[in-house]
Design a protein around this motif. Sequence first.
Motif, PDB file in Angstrom:
ATOM      1  N   ARG A  99       0.859  -1.193   0.000  1.00  0.00           N
ATOM      2  CA  ARG A  99       0.000   0.000   0.000  1.00  0.00           C
ATOM      3  C   ARG A  99       0.889   1.235   0.000  1.00  0.00           C
ATOM      4  O   ARG A  99       1.946   1.227   0.625  1.00  0.00           O
ATOM      5  N   SER A 100       0.429   2.293  -0.662  1.00  0.00           N
ATOM      6  CA  SER A 100       1.224   3.522  -0.675  1.00  0.00           C
ATOM      7  C   SER A 100       0.440   4.688  -0.092  1.00  0.00           C
ATOM      8  O   SER A 100      -0.786   4.664  -0.015  1.00  0.00           O
ATOM      9  N   LEU A 101       1.185   5.688   0.330  1.00  0.00           N
ATOM     10  CA  LEU A 101       0.622   6.962   0.783  1.00  0.00           C
ATOM     11  C   LEU A 101       1.385   8.054   0.051  1.00  0.00           C
ATOM     12  O   LEU A 101       2.582   8.190   0.282  1.00  0.00           O
ATOM     13  N   PRO A 102       0.805   8.827  -0.855  1.00  0.00           N
ATOM     14  CA  PRO A 102      -0.598   8.778  -1.254  1.00  0.00           C
ATOM     15  C   PRO A 102      -0.976   7.451  -1.923  1.00  0.00           C
ATOM     16  O   PRO A 102      -0.117   6.726  -2.381  1.00  0.00           O
ATOM     17  N   ASP A 103      -2.270   7.188  -1.935  1.00  0.00           N
ATOM     18  CA  ASP A 103      -2.803   5.930  -2.431  1.00  0.00           C
ATOM     19  C   ASP A 103      -3.130   6.032  -3.927  1.00  0.00           C
ATOM     20  O   ASP A 103      -3.907   6.905  -4.319  1.00  0.00           O
ATOM     21  N   ARG A 104      -2.526   5.204  -4.734  1.00  0.00           N
ATOM     22  CA  ARG A 104      -2.787   5.062  -6.185  1.00  0.00           C
ATOM     23  C   ARG A 104      -2.362   6.262  -7.035  1.00  0.00           C
ATOM     24  O   ARG A 104      -1.695   6.073  -8.046  1.00  0.00           O
ATOM     25  N   THR A 105      -2.785   7.480  -6.678  1.00  0.00           N
ATOM     26  CA  THR A 105      -2.315   8.641  -7.444  1.00  0.00           C
ATOM     27  C   THR A 105      -1.770   9.679  -6.476  1.00  0.00           C
ATOM     28  O   THR A 105      -2.220   9.786  -5.334  1.00  0.00           O
ATOM     29  N   GLY A 106      -0.784  10.437  -6.959  1.00  0.00           N
ATOM     30  CA  GLY A 106      -0.191  11.486  -6.131  1.00  0.00           C
ATOM     31  C   GLY A 106      -0.026  12.756  -6.942  1.00  0.00           C
ATOM     32  O   GLY A 106      -0.269  12.775  -8.154  1.00  0.00           O
ATOM     33  N   MET A 107       0.358  13.834  -6.274  1.00  0.00           N
ATOM     34  CA  MET A 107       0.547  15.129  -6.927  1.00  0.00           C
ATOM     35  C   MET A 107       1.920  15.684  -6.557  1.00  0.00           C
ATOM     36  O   MET A 107       2.223  15.807  -5.371  1.00  0.00           O
ATOM     37  N   ALA A 108       2.721  15.992  -7.569  1.00  0.00           N
ATOM     38  CA  ALA A 108       4.011  16.668  -7.350  1.00  0.00           C
ATOM     39  C   ALA A 108       3.820  18.109  -7.812  1.00  0.00           C
ATOM     40  O   ALA A 108       4.109  18.461  -8.947  1.00  0.00           O
ATOM     41  N   LYS A 109       3.299  18.921  -6.912  1.00  0.00           N
ATOM     42  CA  LYS A 109       2.841  20.256  -7.296  1.00  0.00           C
ATOM     43  C   LYS A 109       3.989  21.264  -7.362  1.00  0.00           C
ATOM     44  O   LYS A 109       4.944  21.160  -6.597  1.00  0.00           O
ATOM     45  N   PRO A 110       3.870  22.276  -8.260  1.00  0.00           N
ATOM     46  CA  PRO A 110       4.831  23.359  -8.265  1.00  0.00           C
ATOM     47  C   PRO A 110       4.701  24.156  -6.959  1.00  0.00           C
ATOM     48  O   PRO A 110       3.630  24.117  -6.354  1.00  0.00           O
ATOM     49  N   PRO A 111       5.696  24.905  -6.531  1.00  0.00           N
ATOM     50  CA  PRO A 111       6.923  25.138  -7.291  1.00  0.00           C
ATOM     51  C   PRO A 111       7.943  23.999  -7.202  1.00  0.00           C
ATOM     52  O   PRO A 111       8.788  23.884  -8.084  1.00  0.00           O
ATOM     53  N   ALA A 112       7.872  23.161  -6.159  1.00  0.00           N
ATOM     54  CA  ALA A 112       8.920  22.138  -6.001  1.00  0.00           C
ATOM     55  C   ALA A 112       8.770  21.028  -7.041  1.00  0.00           C
ATOM     56  O   ALA A 112       9.749  20.421  -7.456  1.00  0.00           O
ATOM     57  N   ARG A 113       7.531  20.737  -7.456  1.00  0.00           N
ATOM     58  CA  ARG A 113       7.232  19.609  -8.357  1.00  0.00           C
ATOM     59  C   ARG A 113       7.785  18.291  -7.808  1.00  0.00           C
ATOM     60  O   ARG A 113       8.236  17.435  -8.533  1.00  0.00           O
ATOM     61  N   MET A 114       7.796  18.190  -6.483  1.00  0.00           N
ATOM     62  CA  MET A 114       8.280  16.970  -5.842  1.00  0.00           C
ATOM     63  C   MET A 114       7.221  16.473  -4.866  1.00  0.00           C
ATOM     64  O   MET A 114       6.473  17.264  -4.316  1.00  0.00           O
ATOM     65  N   ASP A 115       7.185  15.167  -4.654  1.00  0.00           N
ATOM     66  CA  ASP A 115       6.246  14.597  -3.700  1.00  0.00           C
ATOM     67  C   ASP A 115       6.933  13.441  -2.987  1.00  0.00           C
ATOM     68  O   ASP A 115       7.751  12.741  -3.576  1.00  0.00           O
ATOM     69  N   GLN A 116       6.583  13.245  -1.718  1.00  0.00           N
ATOM     70  CA  GLN A 116       7.114  12.102  -0.989  1.00  0.00           C
ATOM     71  C   GLN A 116       6.075  11.003  -0.952  1.00  0.00           C
ATOM     72  O   GLN A 116       4.881  11.258  -0.756  1.00  0.00           O
ATOM     73  N   LEU A 117       6.565   9.796  -1.152  1.00  0.00           N
ATOM     74  CA  LEU A 117       5.704   8.630  -1.274  1.00  0.00           C
ATOM     75  C   LEU A 117       6.215   7.583  -0.294  1.00  0.00           C
ATOM     76  O   LEU A 117       7.405   7.281  -0.283  1.00  0.00           O
ATOM     77  N   THR A 118       5.326   7.054   0.563  1.00  0.00           N
ATOM     78  CA  THR A 118       5.749   5.974   1.458  1.00  0.00           C
ATOM     79  C   THR A 118       4.987   4.701   1.098  1.00  0.00           C
ATOM     80  O   THR A 118       3.853   4.752   0.614  1.00  0.00           O
ATOM     81  N   VAL A 119       5.638   3.565   1.319  1.00  0.00           N
ATOM     82  CA  VAL A 119       5.049   2.273   0.949  1.00  0.00           C
ATOM     83  C   VAL A 119       5.157   1.315   2.129  1.00  0.00           C
ATOM     84  O   VAL A 119       6.235   1.158   2.715  1.00  0.00           O
TER      85      VAL A 119
END
Lengths: 151, 191
Positions: free
Chosen positions: A106-126
């Motif tokens: 299982r992941s967090l975020p679940d199934r879809t995530g958002m890497a939003k500007p300005p950083a365009r980065m997202d952290q994902l845990t599994v």
Amino acid sequence: MWREVVSIAALAICCSSALAATPSVTISNQGSLQFGSYVGAGGGSVVLAPDGTRSVSGVVGVGFDFTPALFTVTISSGSPQYMIALPAMTTLVAPEGGTMTVDAFRSLPDRTGMAKPPARMDQLTVGATLHVGPNQPPGHYEGTFQVTVNL
Amino acid sequence: MRNPAAKRRVSATRRIAALLAFLFAVSAQSAVITSTVSAGIQNGIGMNKVSDLSFGDIISPTGISTVNVDAAGAATPSGPVFLLGGTVTPATFTVGQAGGGAGRFWVQVPVSVSITGAGPAMNVTNFDAVGNVNMAAGCVSTTAVQPGGPKGACPKADPPFTLRIGGRLTVGASQPPGTYSGLFNVTVHLW
């Protein structure tokens, strides 16, 4: 001849713009998925949620060295949304020869995530579920799993 | 002037360019990474905390009072105190042993711990495990000295057993409202 020049020029514009605007996604791994140590006894299972909480049934934990896997997703441009694909299961192996199964990733975020500007980065845990067999041989068990992100 | 040969060349170039653009797009819009997953299995004794000892919600009393939560989770007030319910649980643990041991266990609890919050600290005392299945009063000690037993009335941990610990909270007169918390250790010893 004139038509040819125009066409080639148009082609050059098309391709340079297509290359520049094509968003790319990358993923990097900052931490592995660690279930921690257990006294096996009659066997059981360990559910390690992607938020780091753990629930144990049957087996008994020793210490608190459990942590979900951590990844960073980066999207170069365009839509910030990405999709997450996780494996169905993987097998952990001990040097002494025993095996255990890990499934229900299982992941967090679940199934879809958002890497939003300005950083365009997202952290994902599994996180995932570990299955311990009755009389599981002692040892340090290790395996691998793949995470795929798609735009 | 029309030149059919040149037109064919352009068309072919377009197709190749379109194909290249498509390939670039596909290769950039997906990424895969491999991570490690690990777990340890060992012999010996292990212990999980399942729930904390919680006395629930209490109305500040006019005089000094006590609230007892037993190992089964029942709350009993004493003195001019009213209980509002909320989360009332004994501390709950799972204790397991693997690797050939089939010994019996005794449990060490503290004499007293203080819990702190908005007002003066309150004390929790009388920790006990009475109400557990397969565990007699002779299996619990407030010191590191083995209790009186009999040993046969104390639990084995293969398969794991559930250990519940209750306690008694002393609430001061006009204790200031707020959340009070503290920590206590429970140790299991092989007999």
